[in-house]
Write a protein that holds these residues in place. Structure first.
Motif, PDB file in Angstrom:
ATOM      1  N   SER A 129      19.586  -1.102   0.512  1.00 51.55           N
ATOM      2  CA  SER A 129      18.210  -1.524   0.274  1.00 51.55           C
ATOM      3  C   SER A 129      17.525  -1.577   1.636  1.00 51.55           C
ATOM      4  O   SER A 129      17.939  -0.912   2.578  1.00 51.55           O
ATOM      5  N   ARG A 130      16.488  -2.366   1.732  1.00 53.45           N
ATOM      6  CA  ARG A 130      15.814  -2.481   3.035  1.00 53.45           C
ATOM      7  C   ARG A 130      16.705  -3.149   4.068  1.00 53.45           C
ATOM      8  O   ARG A 130      16.723  -2.772   5.220  1.00 53.45           O
ATOM      9  N   ASP A 131      17.444  -4.145   3.623  1.00 53.01           N
ATOM     10  CA  ASP A 131      18.178  -4.956   4.610  1.00 53.01           C
ATOM     11  C   ASP A 131      19.668  -5.113   4.342  1.00 53.01           C
ATOM     12  O   ASP A 131      20.358  -5.763   5.112  1.00 53.01           O
ATOM     13  N   GLY A 161      23.821   3.156  11.206  1.00 52.13           N
ATOM     14  CA  GLY A 161      22.435   2.778  11.467  1.00 52.13           C
ATOM     15  C   GLY A 161      21.673   2.771  10.164  1.00 52.13           C
ATOM     16  O   GLY A 161      22.269   2.918   9.090  1.00 52.13           O
ATOM     17  N   TYR A 162      20.376   2.617  10.256  1.00 52.23           N
ATOM     18  CA  TYR A 162      19.520   2.629   9.073  1.00 52.23           C
ATOM     19  C   TYR A 162      19.529   4.033   8.483  1.00 52.23           C
ATOM     20  O   TYR A 162      19.033   4.970   9.092  1.00 52.23           O
ATOM     21  N   ARG A 163      20.168   4.188   7.328  1.00 53.55           N
ATOM     22  CA  ARG A 163      20.300   5.462   6.610  1.00 53.55           C
ATOM     23  C   ARG A 163      20.956   6.548   7.469  1.00 53.55           C
ATOM     24  O   ARG A 163      20.628   7.730   7.360  1.00 53.55           O
ATOM     25  N   THR A 164      21.901   6.138   8.314  1.00 47.53           N
ATOM     26  CA  THR A 164      22.648   7.128   9.101  1.00 47.53           C
ATOM     27  C   THR A 164      24.031   6.603   9.477  1.00 47.53           C
ATOM     28  O   THR A 164      24.282   5.409   9.450  1.00 47.53           O
ATOM     29  N   LYS A 215      12.239   8.179   5.756  1.00 47.26           N
ATOM     30  CA  LYS A 215      12.751   6.887   6.219  1.00 47.26           C
ATOM     31  C   LYS A 215      11.569   6.011   6.593  1.00 47.26           C
ATOM     32  O   LYS A 215      10.536   6.525   7.055  1.00 47.26           O
ATOM     33  N   ASN A 216      11.723   4.728   6.443  1.00 46.92           N
ATOM     34  CA  ASN A 216      10.662   3.822   6.875  1.00 46.92           C
ATOM     35  C   ASN A 216      10.609   3.799   8.398  1.00 46.92           C
ATOM     36  O   ASN A 216      11.640   3.633   9.046  1.00 46.92           O
ATOM     37  N   PRO A 217       9.406   3.939   8.971  1.00 51.27           N
ATOM     38  CA  PRO A 217       9.313   3.753  10.428  1.00 51.27           C
ATOM     39  C   PRO A 217       9.532   2.274  10.734  1.00 51.27           C
ATOM     40  O   PRO A 217       9.331   1.427   9.854  1.00 51.27           O
ATOM     41  N   GLY A 223       5.949   4.015   1.989  1.00 48.40           N
ATOM     42  CA  GLY A 223       5.279   3.923   0.692  1.00 48.40           C
ATOM     43  C   GLY A 223       3.904   3.289   0.840  1.00 48.40           C
ATOM     44  O   GLY A 223       2.923   3.768   0.271  1.00 48.40           O
ATOM     45  N   ARG A 224       3.852   2.215   1.621  1.00 49.39           N
ATOM     46  CA  ARG A 224       2.575   1.526   1.808  1.00 49.39           C
ATOM     47  C   ARG A 224       1.572   2.416   2.547  1.00 49.39           C
ATOM     48  O   ARG A 224       0.412   2.495   2.176  1.00 49.39           O
ATOM     49  N   LEU A 225       2.024   3.115   3.592  1.00 53.43           N
ATOM     50  CA  LEU A 225       1.128   3.990   4.369  1.00 53.43           C
ATOM     51  C   LEU A 225       0.538   5.083   3.465  1.00 53.43           C
ATOM     52  O   LEU A 225      -0.662   5.358   3.491  1.00 53.43           O
ATOM     53  N   ILE A 226       1.403   5.689   2.643  1.00 56.11           N
ATOM     54  CA  ILE A 226       0.963   6.773   1.758  1.00 56.11           C
ATOM     55  C   ILE A 226      -0.029   6.222   0.729  1.00 56.11           C
ATOM     56  O   ILE A 226      -1.031   6.866   0.409  1.00 56.11           O
ATOM     57  N   ASP A 227       0.254   5.004   0.268  1.00 62.39           N
ATOM     58  CA  ASP A 227      -0.623   4.334  -0.691  1.00 62.39           C
ATOM     59  C   ASP A 227      -1.993   4.080  -0.053  1.00 62.39           C
ATOM     60  O   ASP A 227      -3.040   4.418  -0.627  1.00 62.39           O
ATOM     61  N   GLU A 228      -1.966   3.535   1.156  1.00 62.81           N
ATOM     62  CA  GLU A 228      -3.226   3.230   1.863  1.00 62.81           C
ATOM     63  C   GLU A 228      -4.076   4.482   2.062  1.00 62.81           C
ATOM     64  O   GLU A 228      -5.300   4.426   2.058  1.00 62.81           O
ATOM     65  N   LEU A 231      -2.864   8.804  -1.260  1.00 60.88           N
ATOM     66  CA  LEU A 231      -2.193  10.079  -1.571  1.00 60.88           C
ATOM     67  C   LEU A 231      -1.376  10.054  -2.859  1.00 60.88           C
ATOM     68  O   LEU A 231      -0.864  11.084  -3.293  1.00 60.88           O
ATOM     69  N   LYS A 232      -1.205   8.867  -3.442  1.00 61.69           N
ATOM     70  CA  LYS A 232      -0.408   8.804  -4.681  1.00 61.69           C
ATOM     71  C   LYS A 232      -1.105   9.628  -5.766  1.00 61.69           C
ATOM     72  O   LYS A 232      -2.332   9.606  -5.872  1.00 61.69           O
ATOM     73  N   GLY A 233      -0.305  10.379  -6.538  1.00 58.06           N
ATOM     74  CA  GLY A 233      -0.880  11.221  -7.587  1.00 58.06           C
ATOM     75  C   GLY A 233      -1.211  12.631  -7.105  1.00 58.06           C
ATOM     76  O   GLY A 233      -1.550  13.486  -7.917  1.00 58.06           O
ATOM     77  N   LEU A 244       3.827   5.367  -8.905  1.00 60.24           N
ATOM     78  CA  LEU A 244       4.504   4.068  -8.804  1.00 60.24           C
ATOM     79  C   LEU A 244       4.838   3.717  -7.364  1.00 60.24           C
ATOM     80  O   LEU A 244       4.725   2.564  -6.952  1.00 60.24           O
ATOM     81  N   HIS A 245       5.302   4.705  -6.617  1.00 60.59           N
ATOM     82  CA  HIS A 245       5.753   4.460  -5.250  1.00 60.59           C
ATOM     83  C   HIS A 245       5.437   5.671  -4.375  1.00 60.59           C
ATOM     84  O   HIS A 245       5.891   6.780  -4.675  1.00 60.59           O
ATOM     85  N   GLY A 246       4.695   5.459  -3.306  1.00 62.27           N
ATOM     86  CA  GLY A 246       4.233   6.552  -2.466  1.00 62.27           C
ATOM     87  C   GLY A 246       5.330   7.354  -1.779  1.00 62.27           C
ATOM     88  O   GLY A 246       5.110   8.503  -1.391  1.00 62.27           O
ATOM     89  N   ASN A 247       6.517   6.755  -1.616  1.00 63.77           N
ATOM     90  CA  ASN A 247       7.583   7.465  -0.907  1.00 63.77           C
ATOM     91  C   ASN A 247       8.504   8.225  -1.858  1.00 63.77           C
ATOM     92  O   ASN A 247       9.592   8.626  -1.487  1.00 63.77           O
ATOM     93  N   CYS A 281      12.685  12.561   7.820  1.00 65.43           N
ATOM     94  CA  CYS A 281      13.146  12.756   6.440  1.00 65.43           C
ATOM     95  C   CYS A 281      14.348  11.894   6.133  1.00 65.43           C
ATOM     96  O   CYS A 281      15.252  11.763   6.952  1.00 65.43           O
ATOM     97  N   GLU A 282      14.360  11.336   4.940  1.00 70.43           N
ATOM     98  CA  GLU A 282      15.607  10.720   4.469  1.00 70.43           C
ATOM     99  C   GLU A 282      16.362  11.745   3.623  1.00 70.43           C
ATOM    100  O   GLU A 282      17.581  11.832   3.682  1.00 70.43           O
ATOM    101  N   VAL A 283      15.605  12.520   2.842  1.00 72.06           N
ATOM    102  CA  VAL A 283      16.245  13.530   1.998  1.00 72.06           C
ATOM    103  C   VAL A 283      16.853  14.622   2.882  1.00 72.06           C
ATOM    104  O   VAL A 283      16.295  14.994   3.911  1.00 72.06           O
TER     105      VAL A 283
END
Ligand code: EPU
Length: 285
Positions: A129-131, A161-164, A215-217, A223-228, A231-233, A244-247, A281-283
């Motif tokens: 998860s995040r943490d 590390g975070y996702r690595t 990956k989250n910076p 997700g929040r940045l993309i939402d702001e 860009l969703k949709g 539902l989720h920008g990421n 990229c995370e993918v």
């Protein structure tokens, strides 16, 4: 040969995205001997290979993969519990371990509820998860690397590390030992339910996706940045940035890898422009 070989196998059948052209060979190996033998042949013949796992964090190109996509069968799908530890094959699903821990009144895996993929994939990308990440549970990992052979690595000797993780690109994960501790089953269930409910509300779990695309910076959520940025949709061909989720980029039916990549490029460009942030990229591409 202890396994199954499928020539020219569409990878769209083996990825959660339902996207991807044919692999020259898709091979399911059922034993350690079959896996190490196959990798050695690939190395000797200079044929690229990669481990697909459940295909949940990968975007395979529309042209396919000019090599061998390896999946882990029979002997790699076992889960045993001995002396306070799980011994899990790399081809077992992370969710099977979450369920098995719950069944045995053990805690420590609640964070992973609803996370798709195999243990091998989860370890390589240090899923979580995040943490909370799978690495905090790892006692040891057995891997095979051409030229070096089999080795059992201590969890503490692996750089996480975070996702690595520090596994090499040509290192196949075979098995791992995970720690778990006794826990109040009601507390475990509550935590699992809360995590799952949160994700069901905020992530398109029922649609074909690869999970988080980027990956989250540090210090923020993509997700929040993309939402702001509104860009969703956004749609490209059969692919769409989730409402539902920008990421998350979802395959709404018939999406190609090219569609998804175009949306990724668009997002990267807009985020760089607006926030000066270069998204990683995370993918796996
Ligand atoms: N948010 C928005 N709009 C969106 C999406 C998110 O405003 O479209 C906001 C949320 O409201 C929240 C914040 O951004 O305040 C964080 O969102 P969320 O809790 O969904 O977490 P995340 O950072 O987007 C990370 C992991 C997920 C993991 C969740 C929950 C990454 C890249 N993603 O997402 O992992 O499930 O936390 O723990 O680290 C994955 O790696 O594939 C994955 C799904």
């Amino acid at each position: 040969f202890d396994g199954d070989v499928y020539p020219n196998e569409p990878m769209s059948r083996h990825t959660t995205y339902r996207i991807g052209g044919p692999a020259r060979f898709f091979v399911r190996v059922n034993s350690v001997g079959a896996l190490t033998g196959l990798i050695d042949v690939c190395v000797a013949e200079d044929v690229p290979w990669f481990m697909v796992g459940r295909g949940s964090n990968v975007l395979v190109a529309d042209e396919g993969f000019a090599g061998v996509a390896v999946a882990l069968g029979r002997d790699f799908r076992t889960t045993r519990f001995e002396e306070g530890r799980f011994l899990v094959g790399a081809g077992a699903t992370l969710s099977s371990v979450v369920q098995e821990a719950f069944r045995r009144n053990l805690g420590g895996f609640e964070f992973a509820v609803g996370t798709p993929g195999t243990l091998g994939g989860a370890l390589r990308m240090n899923a979580g998860s995040r943490d909370e990440w799978i690495s905090s549970r790892v006692v040891s990992v057995t891997t095979y690397r051409p030229g070096r052979g089999l080795a059992r690595l201590r969890g503490d000797d692996i750089a996480w590390g975070y996702r690595t993780s520090s596994f090499a690109d040509d290192e196949a994960i075979l098995e791992c030992e995970l720690s778990a501790e006794a826990a109040d089953p009601f507390a475990v269930r509550d935590k699992m339910e809360a995590n799952l409910a949160r994700r069901q509300q905020s992530q398109p779990l029922a649609e074909p996706t690869c999970g988080s695309v980027f990956k989250n910076p540090e210090g923020t959520s993509v997700g929040r940045l993309i939402d702001e940025l509104g860009l969703k949709g956004t749609v490209c061909g059969g692919a769409c940035i989730s409402e539902l989720h920008g990421n998350f980029i979802v395959n709404r039916g018939g999406a190609t890898a090219t569609d998804v990549r175009a949306l990724m490029e668009h997002v990267r460009h807009r985020v760089r422009e607006a926030y000066g942030v270069d998204l990683a990229c995370e993918v796996r591409l």
